[in-house]
Design an enzyme around this catalytic site. Structure first.
Site, PDB file in Angstrom:
ATOM      1  N   ASP A 128      28.019  50.617  67.986  1.00 35.68           N
ATOM      2  CA  ASP A 128      29.584  50.743  67.978  1.00 35.68           C
ATOM      3  C   ASP A 128      29.677  51.326  66.312  1.00 35.68           C
ATOM      4  O   ASP A 128      30.647  50.792  65.818  1.00 35.68           O
ATOM      5  CB  ASP A 128      29.688  49.261  67.664  1.00 35.68           C
ATOM      6  CG  ASP A 128      31.044  48.944  67.790  1.00 35.68           C
ATOM      7  OD1 ASP A 128      32.049  49.768  68.523  1.00 35.68           O
ATOM      8  OD2 ASP A 128      32.354  48.145  67.245  1.00 35.68           O
ATOM      9  N   LYS A 168      30.957  53.871  71.559  1.00 32.96           N
ATOM     10  CA  LYS A 168      31.614  53.982  70.469  1.00 32.96           C
ATOM     11  C   LYS A 168      31.837  55.846  70.448  1.00 32.96           C
ATOM     12  O   LYS A 168      30.612  56.389  69.737  1.00 32.96           O
ATOM     13  CB  LYS A 168      32.074  53.359  69.469  1.00 32.96           C
ATOM     14  CG  LYS A 168      33.360  53.626  69.305  1.00 32.96           C
ATOM     15  CD  LYS A 168      34.235  52.764  68.326  1.00 32.96           C
ATOM     16  CE  LYS A 168      33.779  52.523  67.300  1.00 32.96           C
ATOM     17  NZ  LYS A 168      34.632  51.092  66.393  1.00 32.96           N
TER      18      LYS A 168
HETATM   19  C1  LIG Z   1      32.906  48.853  64.261  1.00 27.90           C
HETATM   20  S1  LIG Z   1      32.103  48.550  63.135  1.00 27.90           S
HETATM   21  C2  LIG Z   1      30.973  47.280  63.995  1.00 27.90           C
HETATM   22  C3  LIG Z   1      31.292  46.444  64.076  1.00 27.90           C
HETATM   23  C4  LIG Z   1      30.370  45.503  65.411  1.00 27.90           C
HETATM   24  N1  LIG Z   1      29.982  46.130  67.111  1.00 27.90           N
HETATM   25  C5  LIG Z   1      30.509  43.643  65.207  1.00 27.90           C
HETATM   26  O1  LIG Z   1      31.127  43.603  67.203  1.00 27.90           O
HETATM   27  O2  LIG Z   1      30.669  43.348  64.315  1.00 27.90           O
HETATM   28  C6  LIG Z   1      31.284  50.103  62.946  1.00 27.90           C
HETATM   29  C7  LIG Z   1      29.764  49.294  61.914  1.00 27.90           C
HETATM   30  O3  LIG Z   1      29.131  50.882  61.973  1.00 27.90           O
HETATM   31  C8  LIG Z   1      28.371  51.197  60.893  1.00 27.90           C
HETATM   32  N2  LIG Z   1      27.951  52.511  60.556  1.00 27.90           N
HETATM   33  C9  LIG Z   1      28.923  53.600  59.407  1.00 27.90           C
HETATM   34  N3  LIG Z   1      27.861  54.393  59.459  1.00 27.90           N
HETATM   35  C10 LIG Z   1      26.479  54.152  59.565  1.00 27.90           C
HETATM   36  C11 LIG Z   1      25.285  54.653  60.373  1.00 27.90           C
HETATM   37  N4  LIG Z   1      25.441  55.512  59.487  1.00 27.90           N
HETATM   38  N5  LIG Z   1      24.208  53.981  60.296  1.00 27.90           N
HETATM   39  C12 LIG Z   1      24.396  52.531  60.093  1.00 27.90           C
HETATM   40  N6  LIG Z   1      25.401  52.463  60.475  1.00 27.90           N
HETATM   41  C13 LIG Z   1      26.640  52.717  60.656  1.00 27.90           C
HETATM   42  C14 LIG Z   1      29.321  50.640  59.891  1.00 27.90           C
HETATM   43  O4  LIG Z   1      28.772  49.840  58.765  1.00 27.90           O
HETATM   44  C15 LIG Z   1      30.034  49.404  60.500  1.00 27.90           C
HETATM   45  O5  LIG Z   1      29.484  48.496  60.165  1.00 27.90           O
END
Ligand SMILES: C[S@@+](CC[C@H](N)C(=O)[O-])C[C@H]1O[C@@H](n2cnc3c(N)ncnc32)[C@H](O)[C@@H]1O
Length: 210
Positions: A128, A168
């Site tokens: 996600d 996603k």
């Molecule tokens: C939509 S949120 C996820 C929500 C989660 N699935 C939940 O149900 O609680 C997207 C996540 O992707 C993470 N993210 C973005 N870039 C990232 C990266 N380079 N490495 C790891 N995580 C990353 C963000 O920190 C964020 O927490």
């Protein structure tokens, strides 16, 4: 110094966002049912339709914070299952979930995850992940596509035959090319837009089966 957010100092658009958020059916449901985010209902619907995550399975959850997908997946795999979660942000602990904090774009984090997986067969990879969006597609879309490519790469390494990737994706530039590539690497790639995904959002979810 941090500024305290009050109704007064919120901009008009932030106020509108806050109101929409608080009125949102899934936000209210998540609060009632103890999920950390409304995103939980996206995975619940995907799993209900596709029947992917089952008791005893091993699941990896990429981009897991604040943890609602991990809550859902953790319950589905049960005590005999294994859940490995990872995010660039910290995540409050969840029972039976191994969490690795780090940037998935870094080789070190990729290796840490591979280490944690060890000799296990991963049944389902969830992603996600989404970058912090700027509102400019020229910036956000390539960032998102890169995270997707890395998630696919990871999934191809850890999934056995019949394993699944739920990921996603933002509709836009690069999406069709990636899908084409995936169609040659997976036996099936399906698209789902769960009801909890806001209609105006460019996000859709791909379910790819190896
Ligand atoms: C939509 S949120 C996820 C929500 C989660 N699935 C939940 O149900 O609680 C997207 C996540 O992707 C993470 N993210 C973005 N870039 C990232 C990266 N380079 N490495 C790891 N995580 C990353 C963000 O920190 C964020 O927490």
């Amino acid at each position: 110094m941090a500024t305290r957010i009050t109704k007064k100092n919120l901009s008009k658009s932030s106020k509108a966002w806050m109101k929409e958020h608080l009125d949102d059916h899934y936000v209210q449901l998540a609060q009632k049912e103890g999920y950390r985010a409304r995103a939980a209902y996206k995975l619940l619907e995907i799993n209900e339709k596709m029947g992917l995550i089952k008791k005893g399975m091993t699941v990896v959850d990429l981009g897991s914070a604040p943890g609602s997908w991990s809550q859902v997946a953790g319950r589905l795999v049960g005590d005999d299952g294994i859940l490995i979660a990872s995010d660039i942000l910290p995540m409050d602990a969840l029972e039976n979930v191994t969490f690795i904090q780090g940037d998935f774009r870094e080789q070190e984090v990729f290796d840490q995850l591979m280490n944690e997986v060890g000799d296990r067969q991963v049944d389902v990879v969830l992603s996600d992940m989404a970058p912090n969006t700027s509102g400019h597609a020229v910036i956000d879309q390539p960032r998102m596509m890169y995270l997707c490519e890395l998630a696919v790469d990871f999934a191809l390494k850890v999934l056995p035959k019949d394993g699944s990737l739920v990921m996603k994706v933002f509709q836009g530039k690069g999406e069709q090319e990636l899908r084409k590539d995936m169609q040659s690497q997976f036996s099936k790639v399906r698209t789902i837009k769960p009801s909890a995904s806001r209609p105006r959002s460019k996000e859709v979810f791909w379910v790819a089966t190896k």
